[in-house]
Design a protein around this motif. Structure first.
Motif: not given
Length: 510
Positions: A105-111, A345-346, A15-25, A365-371
């Motif tokens: 965190m997975i989504v933020l890593t992708a971002a 960052y990660v 599941h983590t792979w799917k979240v990571a791939f599609f978030s980044a894509f 996490a909010a700071l990372v989102m703003v960055i």
């Protein structure tokens, strides 16, 4: 038909792979949509309207095969889709390697991977961006295979992947090494690896990287021999291996400078602090705080050898990011060569999630989102500027074509065209409002592309099907020495063009 693939996707893919791939894509497409749906050329694009990317002389002997997947045409949308897929695979490797389970965190890593200026600048060179990001994915996969205990075949595969990724783009080695450093730091902090085992781990990786680099170098030399070419001077690749004490000292200084300038853009004592720099300064402060907190709360300070090894790993990450400055004197680092910085960052997110109370880790996490949001703004400001550059170039090109056609209509016999002068200093402006907003990316952005002979000719040839031959370097040198050419005003002034012995001369700059 295809049911086996669906079953594999549902049952075997984590599941983590799917979240990571599609978030980044998806995030890649959202952030860079304007770039990959428009033709936004830069100075190098004019050489790569169609190019096999056979740049063996620059040490990138595997790039032609990596780019061959998407054909050798400059296809913004298709290349962009491949870039999104490769970035998704890179994110999957990082999530698996660093054992990130938290979906946020997975989504933020992708971002971070999708939005970092390193990715943005890579896309400036869209015709080869897919190849470079494939190299990044191979580097991440290499780290994923080598870091955890396994069979000899696992380490062999890691070595091969590292060698090939270096053959695509040399800076991929730094990214792979940064993945390994982050993994080792976390293993030591979490006491999942003893100090003795850590040294064995380091020894194994020194061997893997030494073998991979030896293979890279050997294949490069063989390919140059069989193709009958020599190493180019570009980025000092022809000086590879010429190491001295002075070079090492200078490279140490350069590696620190590369890191700091990536975070703050310029000397903030002489220039105002931008939003980008301010956010990164806050991040750096948070990074130091979370590292110190993790060392204290984990009681690592009680184990001197473990503490020293962690600090050495963190310190080593700085020269590792600029490793080619030590191996190839003359290399000048740009953001696209510093993809490994995004792993800071990660790493900080992982440490915040484990060692800092929830309310503070949420604030980080909010700071990372703003960055990341600011990364996205900077990317699109850059694309806005590239569009403006293209429109201005297209207009200037149409006027030049009108000048050329007017001579032909008047019965002038033109065999060759020569554009005299150079406007490079004029088109690379560093004091405009634009460059103040995206200074970290401004080195590869121009006001227009018609600033010297070859770029002007290539643009007219690619955009307007100019059929007249291009003047050679020898012809240009002779023409520039003529008094009547020196006295010509700069185009589009009256008298800025004339025909001499079948050569149409247009003076475009000093």
């Amino acid at each position: 038909m295809g049911t086996e693939l669906l079953a594999f996707f549902r049952k075997r893919m984590k599941h983590t792979w799917k979240v990571a791939f599609f978030s980044a894509f998806i995030l890649f497409l959202l952030i860079h949509f304007y770039k990959i749906t428009n033709y936004l050329p830069n100075h190098d694009t004019l050489y790569n309207f169609y190019s096999t990317q056979n740049v063996v002389g620059s040490g990138r002997w595997f790039l032609q095969y990596a780019c061959g997947i998407s054909s050798y045409f400059d296809l913004p949308w298709f290349n962009g889709l491949l870039c999104a897929a490769y970035l998704g695979l890179t994110t999957v490797c990082i999530v698996e390697l660093l054992n990130i389970q938290n979906p946020v965190m997975i989504v933020l890593t992708a971002a971070i991977l999708a939005g970092t200026p390193s990715t943005t600048e890579t896309l400036f060179f869209g015709y080869t961006a897919d190849g470079y990001l494939l190299g990044l994915a191979m580097g991440a996969l290499s780290a994923c295979l080598s870091c955890k205990e396994g069979k000899l075949s696992r380490y062999a595969a890691s070595t091969v992947l590292l060698c090939l990724s270096c053959g695509i783009y040399q800076s991929c080695v730094s990214f792979a090494a940064m993945c390994c450093i982050c993994y080792l730091v976390l293993q030591l902090l979490n006491r999942e690896l003893s100090v003795k085992d850590a040294w064995h781990w380091i020894g194994r990786h020194v061997l893997i990287y030494a073998v991979a680099m030896a293979c890279y170098y050997g294949i490069w030399k063989l390919m140059m021999h069989f193709e009958g070419i020599s190493a180019t001077s570009y980025q000092g690749i022809d000086s590879l291996g010429k190491i001295s004490i002075a070079t090492i000292i200078q490279s140490c200084i350069q590696s620190v400078s590369n890191l700091l300038l990536f975070f703050v853009e310029w000397n903030i004592l002489d220039h105002p602090i931008s939003t980008y720099a301010a956010l990164n300064l806050v991040f750096l402060l948070c990074f130091v705080i979370v590292v110190v907190t993790a060392l204290i709360r984990s009681r690592i300070y009680r184990s001197g050898s473990r503490l020293v090894l962690i600090l050495v790993c963190l310190a080593a990450s700085v020269p590792v990011l600029s490793i080619w400055a030590f191996l190839s004197p003359g290399v000048v680092y740009r953001p696209m060569m510093l993809h490994g910085i995004c792993l800071y960052y990660v790493l900080a997110m992982i440490l915040f999630d484990k060692w800092i109370p929830a309310r503070f880790s949420t604030a980080f996490a909010a700071l990372v989102m703003v960055i990341v949001f600011n990364f996205s703004i900077m990317a699109n400001i850059s694309y806005f500027w590239m569009n403006k550059c293209y429109e201005k170039t297209f207009y200037r090109g149409s006027e030049l074509m009108h000048t050329i056609v007017s001579y032909q209509r008047n019965g002038q016999s033109i065999d060759t065209v020569a554009f005299i002068g150079n406007r490079q200093d004029e088109v690379y402006s560093d004091d405009s409002l634009f460059t103040q907003k995206v200074h970290v990316l401004s080195a590869c952005l121009e006001e227009d592309l018609l600033y010297d002979h070859i770029h002007t000719y290539l643009f007219l040839k690619n955009s307007y099907d100019l059929e007249i031959a291009c003047a050679s370097d020898a012809q240009l040198e002779k023409l520039e020495a003529l008094d009547q050419v020196r006295q010509m005003p700069i185009w589009p002034a009256e008298g800025s063009s004339q025909v001499i012995d079948g050569v149409l001369i247009v003076r475009i700059g000093e």
